[in-house]
Design an enzyme around this catalytic site. Structure first.
Site, mmCIF file in Angstrom:
data_model
loop_
_atom_site.group_PDB
_atom_site.id
_atom_site.type_symbol
_atom_site.label_atom_id
_atom_site.label_comp_id
_atom_site.label_asym_id
_atom_site.label_seq_id
_atom_site.Cartn_x
_atom_site.Cartn_y
_atom_site.Cartn_z
ATOM 1 N N LYS A 275 0.841 -1.217 0.000
ATOM 2 C CA LYS A 275 0.000 0.000 0.000
ATOM 3 C C LYS A 275 0.872 1.263 0.000
ATOM 4 C CE LYS A 275 -2.057 -1.095 3.889
ATOM 5 N NZ LYS A 275 -1.347 -2.349 4.219
ATOM 6 N N ARG B 3 -9.429 0.967 9.344
ATOM 7 C CA ARG B 3 -8.934 -0.373 9.640
ATOM 8 C C ARG B 3 -9.942 -1.162 10.464
ATOM 9 N NH1 ARG B 3 -3.315 0.567 9.209
ATOM 10 N NH2 ARG B 3 -2.021 -1.285 9.457
ATOM 11 N N ARG C 18 11.524 -6.250 4.456
ATOM 12 C CA ARG C 18 11.431 -4.790 4.292
ATOM 13 C C ARG C 18 12.504 -4.065 5.113
ATOM 14 N NH1 ARG C 18 5.860 -1.900 5.276
ATOM 15 N NH2 ARG C 18 5.975 -3.106 7.203
ATOM 16 N N ARG D 79 11.745 -2.175 10.673
ATOM 17 C CA ARG D 79 10.696 -1.733 11.597
ATOM 18 C C ARG D 79 10.534 -2.772 12.697
ATOM 19 N NH1 ARG D 79 5.552 0.148 7.979
ATOM 20 N NH2 ARG D 79 4.477 -1.009 9.612
ATOM 21 N N ARG E 197 0.052 -8.850 13.598
ATOM 22 C CA ARG E 197 -0.574 -7.940 12.635
ATOM 23 C C ARG E 197 -1.486 -8.694 11.676
ATOM 24 N NH1 ARG E 197 4.577 -5.464 10.342
ATOM 25 N NH2 ARG E 197 3.320 -4.106 9.031
HETATM 26 P P1 AP5 Z 1 4.868 -1.647 1.822
HETATM 27 O O1 AP5 Z 1 4.527 -0.777 0.664
HETATM 28 O O2 AP5 Z 1 5.689 -1.082 2.905
HETATM 29 O O3 AP5 Z 1 3.546 -2.372 2.377
HETATM 30 P P2 AP5 Z 1 2.307 -1.779 3.183
HETATM 31 O O4 AP5 Z 1 1.085 -2.406 2.601
HETATM 32 O O5 AP5 Z 1 2.379 -0.304 3.246
HETATM 33 O O6 AP5 Z 1 2.605 -2.479 4.575
HETATM 34 P P3 AP5 Z 1 2.638 -1.852 6.047
HETATM 35 O O7 AP5 Z 1 3.381 -2.866 6.894
HETATM 36 O O8 AP5 Z 1 3.140 -0.469 6.052
HETATM 37 O O9 AP5 Z 1 1.163 -1.913 6.394
HETATM 38 P P4 AP5 Z 1 0.524 -1.945 7.774
HETATM 39 O O10 AP5 Z 1 -0.870 -1.835 7.347
HETATM 40 O O11 AP5 Z 1 0.820 -3.084 8.639
HETATM 41 O O12 AP5 Z 1 1.261 -0.780 8.556
HETATM 42 P P5 AP5 Z 1 0.926 0.744 8.795
HETATM 43 O O13 AP5 Z 1 2.156 1.502 8.660
HETATM 44 O O14 AP5 Z 1 -0.274 1.151 8.027
HETATM 45 O O15 AP5 Z 1 5.634 -2.935 1.209
HETATM 46 C C1 AP5 Z 1 6.097 -3.974 2.037
HETATM 47 C C2 AP5 Z 1 7.430 -4.518 1.477
HETATM 48 O O16 AP5 Z 1 7.212 -5.110 0.216
HETATM 49 C C3 AP5 Z 1 8.505 -3.457 1.252
HETATM 50 O O17 AP5 Z 1 9.735 -4.016 1.583
HETATM 51 C C4 AP5 Z 1 8.436 -3.156 -0.238
HETATM 52 O O18 AP5 Z 1 9.687 -2.757 -0.750
HETATM 53 C C5 AP5 Z 1 7.988 -4.488 -0.805
HETATM 54 N N1 AP5 Z 1 7.087 -4.339 -1.940
HETATM 55 C C6 AP5 Z 1 6.013 -3.500 -2.017
HETATM 56 N N2 AP5 Z 1 5.383 -3.643 -3.191
HETATM 57 C C7 AP5 Z 1 6.078 -4.618 -3.868
HETATM 58 C C8 AP5 Z 1 5.901 -5.226 -5.139
HETATM 59 N N3 AP5 Z 1 4.899 -4.857 -5.949
HETATM 60 N N4 AP5 Z 1 6.773 -6.198 -5.512
HETATM 61 C C9 AP5 Z 1 7.795 -6.564 -4.688
HETATM 62 N N5 AP5 Z 1 8.013 -6.015 -3.479
HETATM 63 C C10 AP5 Z 1 7.160 -5.067 -3.079
HETATM 64 O O19 AP5 Z 1 0.485 0.700 10.348
HETATM 65 C C11 AP5 Z 1 1.419 0.415 11.365
HETATM 66 C C12 AP5 Z 1 0.725 0.371 12.697
HETATM 67 O O20 AP5 Z 1 0.141 1.657 13.007
HETATM 68 C C13 AP5 Z 1 -0.433 -0.624 12.831
HETATM 69 O O21 AP5 Z 1 0.005 -1.924 13.115
HETATM 70 C C14 AP5 Z 1 -1.221 0.006 14.001
HETATM 71 O O22 AP5 Z 1 -0.607 -0.240 15.217
HETATM 72 C C15 AP5 Z 1 -1.103 1.504 13.709
HETATM 73 N N6 AP5 Z 1 -2.199 1.997 12.868
HETATM 74 C C16 AP5 Z 1 -2.075 2.510 11.609
HETATM 75 N N7 AP5 Z 1 -3.280 2.843 11.105
HETATM 76 C C17 AP5 Z 1 -4.192 2.549 12.068
HETATM 77 C C18 AP5 Z 1 -5.602 2.631 12.132
HETATM 78 N N8 AP5 Z 1 -6.331 3.077 11.083
HETATM 79 N N9 AP5 Z 1 -6.215 2.238 13.269
HETATM 80 C C19 AP5 Z 1 -5.519 1.784 14.331
HETATM 81 N N10 AP5 Z 1 -4.160 1.646 14.322
HETATM 82 C C20 AP5 Z 1 -3.507 2.022 13.205
HETATM 83 MG MG MG Z 2 2.678 1.091 4.826
#
Ligand code: AP5
Ligand code: MG
Length: 208
Positions: free
Chosen positions: A13, A88, A122, A155, A166
């Protein structure tokens, strides 16, 4: 355009959002990035949420909704935005619907084994936040950011125990949103397995 990127952790994402924001001329709002910036800066919010993020749990709906509501009121969101990682929970989606009208919700679809390998491989730049992957999107110089020369780190929530938590939280709390948005006619499924530039092409197609 008012968009939501929905999908499991590690589906890409954030990677796609950084490409799509320029392609679509919208603001990228990641609640995860907002929380991590607050943790880095040691703000009261950061202190409150650090342990939750590290363990892979969810920040409370109340706190998260308030942050997003404030952010969407800022002038730069008028031309459109891309919400990455929000909503979420069904409570968050219901709240969002009371103050915003979305154009589409993009659902990133990816197998669980690929998700785990994306998360465990990552690395992110400590200075500018740019994301890399040890094998799929490696930096030119190991351990160093291509963009700013900063140090690449893992991370805390990409360690094995937090990844499992997660995925569990995603299945219990976030996955129900797929059905919720589908019944509202807003959901667009997208295969998140190809290279990011290919996923972007597909995204442009499905969003017309
Ligand atoms: P990446 O693009 O980083 O993936 P992502 O979907 O953004 O994954 P996240 O881990 O950031 O999502 P998340 O939902 O767990 O965390 P968030 O930060 O939102 O890609 C992942 C890897 O794959 C990278 O290494 C990249 O290089 C590689 N990659 C990407 N695309 C690729 C492709 N096409 N081909 C090959 N490789 C590829 O949230 C973190 C925390 O914040 C949560 O756990 C929670 O505690 C809190 N939080 C955030 N939002 C909320 C909410 N709405 N409500 C409550 N708590 C929240
Ligand atoms: Mg992300």
């Amino acid at each position: 355009m008012k968009l939501v990127f929905l999908g499991p952790p590690g589906a890409g994402k954030g990677t796609l959002a950084s490409l799509a924001k320029d392609a679509f001329g919208v603001v990228h709002i990641s609640t995860g990035d907002i929380f991590r910036a607050n943790i880095k800066n040691g703000t009261p919010l950061g202190l409150k949420v650090k342990a939750i993020l590290d363990s892979g749990g969810l920040v409370s709906d109340e706190t998260t909704i308030e942050i997003v509501k404030d952010r969407l009121m800022q002038a730069d969101c008028k031309a459109g935005y891309l919400l990455d990682g929000f909503p979420r929970t069904v409570v968050q989606a219901e709240a969002l619907a009371t103050f915003e009208k979305l154009d589409s919700v993009v659902n990133f679809v990816l197998d669980e084994n690929v998700i785990v390998s994306r998360l465990s491989g990552r690395r992110v730049c400590k200075a500018c936040g740019t994301g890399f992957h040890l094998t799929a999107m490696p930096p030119q110089k190991p351990g160093t950011c291509d963009k700013c020369g900063g140090e690449l780190i893992q991370r805390k929530d990409d360690e094995a125990s937090s990844i499992q938590e997660r995925l569990r939280v995603y299945a219990a709390q976030t996955e129900p949103l797929i059905h919720w948005y589908r019944t509202k006619g807003l959901l667009k499924d997208i295969d998140a397995s190809p290279q990011p530039t290919e996923v972007l092409k597909e995204l442009k197609k499905v969003l017309g």
